[in-house]
Scaffold this motif. Structure first.
Motif: not given
Length: 338
Positions: A73-82
């Motif tokens: 969840s942490i990783l996917f939230y950070n990758f929302r910038t893409f």
């Protein structure tokens, strides 16, 4: 006072909001309703032997491991910038491509391991096939800014995400396979293998139809500009971090225009260093020569394009000035500072 503006939340990222929200809620519910747990197990024997292809979908939805749930969840939230950078329609197309490539690669990898007589357990469940491919553009497109050293190893603003990814992947042979297949999927998508990007594009009419039905439920409001009191030390640290981003870009200009440098002197280290071996006097001189504001103000079209990605106009103008009105460099500034 320091005006802290950040594209927080899921503004301009409805696809990430849906995937992460559905995965998190269903994972919590399944961990309390164990009688349905078997429906979400990524059992490759049942998928291939009994043709239960629906497990390829259900196994992508739910994290059956709590550790994977939190870190994923942490990783996917950070990758929302893409999603903000590519747009929701293109980002959703990417997710479909990652799913197709990942499913084929994972099943082939399991088959090879069985031929080599490895004892294979079910693969880890959850949307890991969407997370690990995003490490490819994260590594290639987001600039590395050194923030400090740990036991002599340079650490950057990207190191934390790498450590989280390694934490999930290091659990077992099965998680290593999923992580490896995910990274290969990201590379295949970036290289447009088999022209996949043209084959599975989402038409505008379909995107508009879906948005007309679900848009009001998945759209997030624009974040408000918040003025927060920040201590002088924190303010200086934030300003220093932005200066380091600028220096990273100016360094690239030095490499392309300046004299050759020695890569063995003060080399880049594991996660990349700041001066990459250029002698300090030469490095500082190059910075002084090139550290000048843009000759022309940024155009309204450039500003609007970055504002549409979820960034405030003030931050967009500053990033464009720092990058000499280069749109790609300004985007990297804003993504790194989100």
């Amino acid at each position: 006072m320091w005006q802290l503006n950040s594209a927080s939340g899921f503004y301009k990222a409805p696809v990430c909001k849906c995937i992460l929200g559905a995965s998190f809620i269903s994972s919590v519910l399944i961990n309390f309703q164990h009688q349905y747990r078997d429906l979400f197990v990524y059992n490759h024997s049942l998928i291939v032997g009994k043709h239960q292809l629906w497990r390829l979908v259900t196994a992508r939805v739910v994290f059956l491991d709590v550790k994977d749930l939190l870190i994923g969840s942490i990783l996917f939230y950070n990758f929302r910038t893409f999603e903000r950078r590519y747009g929701s329609r293109k980002f959703m197309t990417q997710m479909i491509g990652f799913f197709l490539f990942g499913s084929v690669l994972e099943l082939c990898a399991v088959h090879v391991c069985k031929l080599l007589q490895f004892n294979m357990e079910p693969l880890p469940s959850g949307p890991l096939c969407f997370i690990y491919p995003l490490f490819v553009p994260y590594f290639l497109d987001i600039p590395r800014i050194e923030l400090g050293n740990v036991f002599g190893i340079p650490m950057t603003g990207k190191s934390f995400q790498y450590f989280l990814g390694l934490q999930v992947a290091s659990g077992s042979l099965e998680t290593i396979l999923v992580a490896f297949c995910g990274i290969i999927s990201g590379i295949l998508w970036r290289k447009n293998f088999l022209k996949i990007q043209q084959l599975i594009g989402i038409p505008n009419v379909v995107a508009r139809f879906v948005y007309s039905i679900f848009g009001r439920f998945i759209e997030s409001s624009e974040p408000k500009d918040t003025v927060l009191p920040m201590g002088a030390t924190l303010e200086l640290q934030r300003q220093e971090r932005m200066d380091q981003i600028e220096q990273q870009v100016l360094l690239q200009s030095l490499r392309e225009q300046g004299p050759p440098y020695n890569p063995n002197q003060n080399g880049p280290g594991l996660f990349g260093a700041l001066n990459d071996g250029i002698p300090l006097a030469e490095f500082n001189e190059g910075l002084r020569q090139r550290n000048a504001p843009a000759a022309d103000p940024p155009s309204d079209e450039q500003i609007q394009q970055l504002v549409d990605m979820g960034f405030t106009e003030e931050r967009v103008r500053r990033a464009l000035l720092m990058s000499q009105n280069d749109l790609n460099t300004a985007t990297n500034f804003l993504l790194q500072d989100s």
